[in-house]
Design an enzyme around this catalytic site. Structure first.
Site, short mmCIF file in Angstrom:
data_model
loop_
_atom_site.label_atom_id
_atom_site.label_comp_id
_atom_site.label_asym_id
_atom_site.label_seq_id
_atom_site.Cartn_x
_atom_site.Cartn_y
_atom_site.Cartn_z
CB CYS A 1 4.35 6.11 -12.46
SG CYS A 1 3.30 6.88 -13.60
CD GLN B 1 -1.92 2.90 -5.03
OE1 GLN B 1 -3.00 2.36 -4.83
NE2 GLN B 1 -1.69 3.61 -6.12
CE LYS C 1 -3.30 6.90 -6.58
NZ LYS C 1 -3.29 6.47 -8.23
CG HIS D 1 4.18 6.27 -8.20
ND1 HIS D 1 4.14 7.63 -9.02
CD2 HIS D 1 3.09 5.83 -8.97
CE1 HIS D 1 3.37 7.97 -9.90
NE2 HIS D 1 2.72 6.95 -9.55
CG ASP E 1 3.50 7.61 -1.98
OD1 ASP E 1 2.13 7.39 -1.69
OD2 ASP E 1 4.05 7.01 -3.07
#
Lengths: 413, 146
Positions: A371, A210, A233, A130, A207
């Site tokens: 993104c 997700q 999220k 991202h 990261d």
């Protein structure tokens, strides 16, 4: 784990009934919410927790010696402990509240990067990051003279692990990798990546924006140095996120922002920093955000997590299969191990033209570059349509998406 | 017909009548796409960094200029790879082309698009370049105001 919220078997209808926003019509059609990679809806318990905070004990934390402040502080710090448990961190000192994944990465890039990067050093990221795991590293590389290296991806949207091995060297000081791609849905082998990075003495940042909502995470057994995710999220409020960091690294890092709450003592000559995690939390924190996030994580942990992950994998497989049956549809990201995000393009029709038609049918998806412009360039597209599932989505909703796409195509024939 | 004016010569009144005649969203959307499909192609030489409209989800090029005359008028051509945006371009051409700079400044294009029932395309979150295109045309008008 809160025993009162434990649900032994995974039942999607029971789950759905806890999300008030899912129960509505859009343009006269039942809402089919498939934009979960952008943000998730919130269960009633999270909404209630925020409501209760403002109705009964809204107060600033860490300061006031009155009942409301003590209750707010206990709830906020209790939420930190819930986060610690959720990610398997060893101590709450390692859990820093931020505004979200983006701020977490910027904090590490600036605070860790300024003291650990120099000319000749390399930061290794991947082609599927991202923008928020690209740009902060570009900035710090520019400031320190370090070099940014990028692991390429295959036609299926998987990391080229041979290339990763050859790019990794003694020069590598940081390996920053996304656990699950937001545009491709690819599940990356982060344990393997962390282990390899350790061998060359590189720090690691994962990261998890997700990832945490789709599967269990244990930062201690993973062995990463930093782990980041966003509250909104993972069924929590917006504006709250988490940075986990190993204590030794956090202790050695300078503050990211200055202000109230992050100091021990201040004179014009010298300021002493507060202890972890407060050193990195300048100013009044997002109190109800932290509390709401704690409730969301408890709610999720009350479910059979393995059953949830299996269900989401099954739903993703079904979605990929059904989408693949549509004439002229090209799937972008066909990794063997993928979850939640399904990106695609339709021959001769811009993704921008599809979104409004799906919206009219009650189907919420994302169109654009998500993104991840380098991913779009890699696959020779400007934008994709992305449908992304969460644990409350159903096969019927996938069918509704497919029917809407078939209908959408007729407008452009 | 001026050299740049490649759009069919529909008047705004005709366009309004056409949209009024259409009933539901589906019919209006189909008509918007039809306008987009019929939009004449832009000269490829004119699709460059100068004419690129930034900040859009689709790729949009717009070339605006003053047609000399008494009085001088504004003319523009534009294109996009998305049909919805092409349709909006076609409508903007009907709204703006052939107008004097003063008339362009006095024209409420967003209001007109709303009257046509195209409100959903006016939201900034759509990032379709509509507001950027209107801004470019109005800026040219303001520079040439007498």
């Amino acid at each position: 784990l809160n025993p009162t919220t434990t649900q032994s078997a995974f039942d999607v209808e029971t789950i759905r009934s806890q999300f008030p926003a899912l129960d509505q019509t859009v343009h006269g059609k039942p809402l089919v919410y498939l934009d979960n990679a952008a943000t998730s809806q919130k269960p009633q318990v999270v909404i209630d927790a925020i409501d209760d905070y403002y109705r009964t004990y809204n107060s600033n934390v860490h300061r006031g010696l009155h009942a409301l402040s003590e209750k707010a502080t206990a709830a906020f710090e209790g939420a930190r402990e819930k986060v610690r448990r959720f990610i398997g961190a060893e101590s709450v000192e390692s859990v820093i509240f931020t505004r979200g994944t983006t701020e977490s990465i910027n904090l590490v890039a600036q605070s860790w990067g300024r003291t650990n990067l120099a000319v000749g050093d390399e930061v290794l990221i991947t082609h599927m990051e991202h923008h928020s795991n690209i740009v902060p590293w570009q900035l710090i590389c520019e400031q320190t003279g370090a070099t940014l290296k990028v692991v390429p991806i295959t036609d299926a949207g998987e990391l080229d692990m041979d290339a990763f091995a050859s790019l990794l060297s003694e020069k590598t000081k940081m390996v920053a990798v996304v656990a699950v791609s937001n545009s491709l849905g690819t599940v990356n082998p982060v344990a393997q990546i962390v282990a390899a990075a350790k061998q060359v003495g590189a720090a690691t940042l994962i990261d998890g924006a997700q990832s945490v909502q789709h599967g269990e995470v244990d930062v201690t057994s993973l062995g990463c140095d930093f782990y980041c995710f966003s509250g909104h999220k993972v069924f929590g409020p917006t504006g709250i996120g988490v940075l986990y960091g190993r204590r030794e690294l956090l202790d050695a890092m300078p503050p990211y922002q200055g202000g109230g709450d992050m100091i021990q003592s201040v004179t014009f000559e010298k300021t002493e920093w507060n202890v972890l995690p407060y050193k990195f939390e300048a100013g009044t924190p997002h109190v109800e955000g932290g509390i709401g996030l704690g409730v969301a994580l408890d709610w999720l942990d009350g479910l059979d997590r393995q059953a949830v992950t299996a269900y989401e994998h099954e739903l993703t497989d079904y979605g990929m299969q059904r989408l693949g049956e549509i004439d002229g549809l090209r799937l972008i990201g066909t990794a063997a191990n993928k979850i939640a995000a399904m990106s695609f393009v339709l021959d001769g029709i811009h993704a921008y033209d599809i979104g409004p038609v799906l919206d009219r049918m009650g189907v919420a998806v994302r169109t654009g570059h998500h993104c991840t412009q380098p991913v779009m360039d890699r696959f020779g597209v400007q934008a994709t349509v992305r449908a992304s599932v969460a644990l409350y989505n159903t096969r019927d909703e996938i069918d509704a998406l497919v029917q809407s796409l078939v209908k959408a195509k007729t407008f452009f024939e | 017909m001026s050299p740049m004016s490649t759009q069919n010569q529909m008047t705004l009144e005709e366009l309004k009548d056409n949209f009024e005649f259409l009933g539901d969203w589906e019919q209006r959307f189909t008509y918007l796409l039809d306008l987009g499909k019929k939009l004449p192609e832009m000269d490829e030489a004119d699709m460059n960094e100068q004419t690129l409209v930034h900040g859009c989800q689709s790729t949009v090029y717009l070339k605006e200029q003053i047609e000399p005359g008494d009085p001088p008028t504004i003319e523009f051509v534009a294109t996009s790879d998305a049909y919805i945006v092409r349709g909006l371009i076609a409508i903007l051409q009907v709204i703006y082309n052939g107008k004097t700079p003063q008339q362009v400044i006095e024209t409420d294009a967003v209001g007109t698009l709303g009257e046509l029932g195209l409100e959903e395309h006016l939201s900034p979150t759509r990032r379709n370049g509509l507001h950027a295109m209107i801004g470019r045309i109005r800026a040219l008008a303001e520079q040439n105001q007498h």
